[in-house]
Motif scaffolding. Structure first.
Motif, PDB file in Angstrom:
ATOM      1  N   VAL A  84       0.813  -1.222   0.000  1.00 43.33           N
ATOM      2  CA  VAL A  84       0.000   0.000   0.000  1.00 43.33           C
ATOM      3  C   VAL A  84       0.849   1.276   0.000  1.00 43.33           C
ATOM      4  N   ALA A  85       2.088   1.194   0.477  1.00 41.57           N
ATOM      5  CA  ALA A  85       2.952   2.380   0.532  1.00 41.57           C
ATOM      6  C   ALA A  85       4.387   1.975   0.205  1.00 41.57           C
ATOM      7  N   PRO A  86       4.625   1.557  -1.048  1.00 41.77           N
ATOM      8  CA  PRO A  86       5.951   1.035  -1.407  1.00 41.77           C
ATOM      9  C   PRO A  86       7.022   2.120  -1.442  1.00 41.77           C
ATOM     10  N   ILE A  87       8.238   1.746  -1.065  1.00 34.92           N
ATOM     11  CA  ILE A  87       9.391   2.636  -1.210  1.00 34.92           C
ATOM     12  C   ILE A  87       9.886   2.503  -2.647  1.00 34.92           C
ATOM     13  N   PRO A  88      10.040   3.591  -3.385  1.00 35.40           N
ATOM     14  CA  PRO A  88      10.435   3.499  -4.790  1.00 35.40           C
ATOM     15  C   PRO A  88      11.833   2.913  -4.945  1.00 35.40           C
ATOM     16  N   ALA A  89      12.008   2.119  -5.996  1.00 37.03           N
ATOM     17  CA  ALA A  89      13.317   1.541  -6.287  1.00 37.03           C
ATOM     18  C   ALA A  89      14.248   2.618  -6.839  1.00 37.03           C
ATOM     19  N   ALA A  90      15.545   2.381  -6.685  1.00 34.49           N
ATOM     20  CA  ALA A  90      16.536   3.376  -7.090  1.00 34.49           C
ATOM     21  C   ALA A  90      16.470   3.698  -8.583  1.00 34.49           C
ATOM     22  N   ASN A  91      16.098   2.697  -9.399  1.00 39.33           N
ATOM     23  CA  ASN A  91      16.053   2.902 -10.852  1.00 39.33           C
ATOM     24  C   ASN A  91      14.633   3.078 -11.386  1.00 39.33           C
ATOM     25  N   SER A  92      13.688   3.366 -10.499  1.00 40.47           N
ATOM     26  CA  SER A  92      12.294   3.503 -10.926  1.00 40.47           C
ATOM     27  C   SER A  92      12.078   4.807 -11.685  1.00 40.47           C
ATOM     28  N   PRO A  93      11.061   4.882 -12.565  1.00 43.22           N
ATOM     29  CA  PRO A  93      10.774   6.124 -13.312  1.00 43.22           C
ATOM     30  C   PRO A  93      10.513   7.318 -12.391  1.00 43.22           C
ATOM     31  N   GLU A  94       9.854   7.069 -11.233  1.00 47.56           N
ATOM     32  CA  GLU A  94       9.559   8.161 -10.310  1.00 47.56           C
ATOM     33  C   GLU A  94      10.848   8.807  -9.789  1.00 47.56           C
ATOM     34  N   VAL A  95      11.820   7.964  -9.449  1.00 47.79           N
ATOM     35  CA  VAL A  95      13.095   8.470  -8.953  1.00 47.79           C
ATOM     36  C   VAL A  95      13.830   9.255 -10.035  1.00 47.79           C
ATOM     37  N   MET A  96      13.837   8.709 -11.260  1.00 47.99           N
ATOM     38  CA  MET A  96      14.514   9.392 -12.362  1.00 47.99           C
ATOM     39  C   MET A  96      13.874  10.751 -12.636  1.00 47.99           C
ATOM     40  N   ALA A  97      12.519  10.796 -12.578  1.00 43.22           N
ATOM     41  CA  ALA A  97      11.814  12.050 -12.821  1.00 43.22           C
ATOM     42  C   ALA A  97      12.122  13.081 -11.729  1.00 43.22           C
ATOM     43  N   TRP A  98      12.203  12.631 -10.484  1.00 44.64           N
ATOM     44  CA  TRP A  98      12.499  13.556  -9.374  1.00 44.64           C
ATOM     45  C   TRP A  98      13.909  14.118  -9.516  1.00 44.64           C
ATOM     46  N   ILE A  99      14.851  13.274  -9.902  1.00 46.20           N
ATOM     47  CA  ILE A  99      16.235  13.728 -10.069  1.00 46.20           C
ATOM     48  C   ILE A  99      16.320  14.749 -11.202  1.00 46.20           C
ATOM     49  N   ALA A 100      15.563  14.467 -12.275  1.00 44.96           N
ATOM     50  CA  ALA A 100      15.572  15.410 -13.398  1.00 44.96           C
ATOM     51  C   ALA A 100      15.048  16.771 -12.987  1.00 44.96           C
ATOM     52  N   ALA A 101      14.068  16.767 -12.073  1.00 43.03           N
ATOM     53  CA  ALA A 101      13.458  18.029 -11.650  1.00 43.03           C
ATOM     54  C   ALA A 101      14.226  18.720 -10.534  1.00 43.03           C
ATOM     55  N   HIS A 102      14.831  17.963  -9.625  1.00 42.87           N
ATOM     56  CA  HIS A 102      15.430  18.560  -8.433  1.00 42.87           C
ATOM     57  C   HIS A 102      16.903  18.205  -8.237  1.00 42.87           C
ATOM     58  N   GLN A 113      21.958  11.994  -5.019  1.00 43.30           N
ATOM     59  CA  GLN A 113      20.711  12.392  -5.670  1.00 43.30           C
ATOM     60  C   GLN A 113      19.666  11.282  -5.580  1.00 43.30           C
ATOM     61  N   VAL A 114      20.102  10.034  -5.787  1.00 39.02           N
ATOM     62  CA  VAL A 114      19.178   8.890  -5.694  1.00 39.02           C
ATOM     63  C   VAL A 114      18.629   8.784  -4.271  1.00 39.02           C
ATOM     64  N   ASN A 115      19.505   8.896  -3.281  1.00 41.14           N
ATOM     65  CA  ASN A 115      19.056   8.810  -1.885  1.00 41.14           C
ATOM     66  C   ASN A 115      18.056   9.909  -1.550  1.00 41.14           C
ATOM     67  N   ALA A 116      18.329  11.113  -2.037  1.00 41.19           N
ATOM     68  CA  ALA A 116      17.416  12.232  -1.772  1.00 41.19           C
ATOM     69  C   ALA A 116      16.072  12.006  -2.441  1.00 41.19           C
ATOM     70  N   ALA A 117      16.095  11.448  -3.652  1.00 36.39           N
ATOM     71  CA  ALA A 117      14.852  11.174  -4.378  1.00 36.39           C
ATOM     72  C   ALA A 117      14.016  10.127  -3.661  1.00 36.39           C
ATOM     73  N   ILE A 118      14.679   9.045  -3.213  1.00 36.39           N
ATOM     74  CA  ILE A 118      13.956   7.984  -2.498  1.00 36.39           C
ATOM     75  C   ILE A 118      13.353   8.532  -1.211  1.00 36.39           C
ATOM     76  N   ALA A 119      14.126   9.350  -0.486  1.00 38.05           N
ATOM     77  CA  ALA A 119      13.624   9.933   0.760  1.00 38.05           C
ATOM     78  C   ALA A 119      12.418  10.832   0.504  1.00 38.05           C
TER      79      ALA A 119
END
Length: 526
Positions: A84-102, A113-119
């Motif tokens: 119900v509340a999964p932690i995103p994987a390091a190579n997931s699209p959500e993480v890549m999109a967050w890194i691209a934006a921030h 950057q990956v650690n910050a995105a996952i957090a």
């Protein structure tokens, strides 16, 4: 902990558990009117020699198996949280999109950057805590895992409230839903080429805990192997809980042996087959993956082993949760009956004797529930706290195991002429007695590999039975045992409560067991 030796540890531990079960089957048949499991039957052997050793067996068995509720609910809650509340994987699209934006605002390189995105993308539910505190060597937390686990525990309690027949009907179908897929997972990889011989060689332990580097047979590596055997016993020996329900069987004199023997055969097959194929398919690096270590990736790994996709993976997650619920139900049914029978026999406080209209020992169940809600708050905090609870409970289990395997030959000497529904061959009874001391070595050497305080914390908790028993025996019962317990000591009419045909041998066995624990704790080290 042991790398390529893992499948051998499971097989060896399961073999020992199966051999030991024959002793339990014999002594259980001597008391067809008792519930509560092997510890209750073993206590009847030791009480002739010491009032205080007998309740120790019952107490240690209870605090060994009762934490299955809290530990099982912790893992089941973690699976539900992952869904119900999964932690995103390091190579997931959500993480890549967050890194691209921030990502440009994050210093420290790509990993930062990956650690910050996952957090940032981790759902708030995963970090929410109503209250937390440090409690000695462990933590105490009322977080999301705790509350989900508490709901699971309460649902299990409601099912148990209907009595053993209703519980058995529910467990039968859950059991089939779990056992059949486990058999498939154990067989299919052998047929589809997923198992590789290189996953088992070389047969040497790891150089250090959790690292893929191979070690040699040094003293510290042997200590890790003994630590693995110590913790495996908590799972592989556990089918002896089948004899907890002896007095509720239709034909206790014959059904007791059937229950433990066929449970043992089933466990012998699955505890050897599934770890073998699991290791063969994943290999050393795969088994040491953090998601395998914390359990969250086990279902996905099993789905891949049988060639399944996302749907099969989701089914495997559900089956893992059902398997945990099955173990929780078994633990609540068994451990509460241990408390109940311990009260009937005069070891534990009288209030635990009550049963409801369905024959369920509800006051013992409530006691179990409250104790495990406290343990759940500890186990759900972090991995250190979880393994501390597990290791301490297993200290109790090995103490119980030692006392009961020796109770087998004590019963044989003190009540040898009494008719038994099942009589274990002499060599199996003797081998079980030998395994009692082998397990004592696992305890002394292995408990500290999981937590440096586990052995002494376990001994301290075991010692709590002394004031509990003194309150029941000397204050509530005025120094006299209940008439029913004294009647059972005759074991069908043979002998009397003062007969001690084993002489000084039980005391010698106790001294030897303590000596093995202390010597192995001193000699083996990491």
């Amino acid at each position: 902990m042991v790398g390529n030796l893992a499948f051998l540890v499971w097989a060896a531990s399961m073999f020992m558990g199966f051999v030991q079960s024959f002793t339990y089957a014999e002594i259980a048949g001597l008391f067809p009117n008792k519930s509560g499991g092997a510890s209750v039957y073993g206590a009847a052997a030791w009480v002739r020699y010491s009032k205080f050793i007998a309740p120790l067996s019952v107490w240690c068995n209870w605090f060994a198996w009762s934490p299955v509720l809290s530990l099982g609910c912790t893992i089941a809650a973690a699976y539900i949280l992952n869904a119900v509340a999964p932690i995103p994987a390091a190579n997931s699209p959500e993480v890549m999109a967050w890194i691209a934006a921030h990502g440009a605002s994050i210093t420290g390189g790509q990993q930062a950057q990956v650690n910050a995105a996952i957090a940032a993308l981790t759902p708030a539910l995963r970090n929410w805590t109503l209250f937390s505190h440090t409690l000695g060597p462990v933590g105490f937390s009322l977080n999301a895992t705790f509350f989900i686990g508490a709901i699971i525990m309460l649902v299990t309690f409601a099912i148990q409230h209907r009595g053993i027949l209703g519980t058995a009907n529910v467990q039968k179908y859950i059991g089939l839903l779990v056992i059949i897929p486990m058999a498939i997972v154990g067989v299919v990889p052998l047929l589809n080429g997923s198992v590789h011989a290189s996953s088992y060689t070389p047969l040497v332990p790891l150089a250090s805990y959790g690292a893929p580097q191979l070690g040699t047979w040094t003293l510290s590596n042997w200590t890790m192997v003994l630590g693995a055997m110590f913790i495996a016993a908590w799972s592989t020996y556990g089918f002896e809980t089948a004899v907890c329900y002896t007095s509720e069987f239709r034909n206790p004199s014959t059904d007791t042996f059937k229950a433990i023997f066929y449970s043992g055969l089933l466990c012998l097959a699955l505890f050897i087959l599934v770890p073998f194929t699991f290791q063969g398919a994943l290999g050393l690096v795969g088994m040491l993956d953090p998601k395998i270590a914390d359990g969250s990736g086990v279902a996905a790994a099993m789905a891949n082993m049988v060639g399944g996709g996302p749907i099969i993976r989701s089914i495997m997650v559900m089956l893992m949760i059902l398997a945990l619920i099955l173990s929780i139900m078994t633990a609540m049914a068994g451990s509460s009956r241990t408390l109940y029978q311990g009260s009937v026999d005069g070891w534990l406080p009288r209030y635990l004797t009550f049963v409801n209209s369905h024959g369920a020992p509800t006051r013992a169940m409530w006691t179990d529930l409250v104790a495990n809600l406290l343990l759940l708050a500890v186990a759900s905090t972090d991995a250190t706290s979880f393994f501390f609870v597990l290791a301490v409970s297993n200290v109790g289990y090995i103490i119980f195991n030692f006392l009961n395997l020796n109770a087998g030959w004590i019963h044989r000497m003190d009540s040898g002429s009494t008719k038994r529904p099942y009589r274990a061959p002499n060599w199996l009874l003797g081998l079980g007695g030998l395994f009692a001391f082998v397990n004592a070595m696992f305890l002394g050497a292995g408990a500290k590999t999981w937590n440096p305080d586990a052995l002494w914390a376990g001994f301290s908790f075991a010692a709590l039975i002394i004031p509990v028993f003194c309150f029941r025996h000397f204050i509530q019962d005025k120094g006299k045992f209940p008439a029913q317990m004294l009647e059972d000591l005759h074991v069908g009419g043979a002998g009397d409560t003062t007969t001690k045909r084993a002489g000084f041998l039980p005391y010698l066995a106790l001294a030897g067991g303590v000596g093995v624990v202390l010597l192995s704790n001193w000699f083996f080290h990491l």
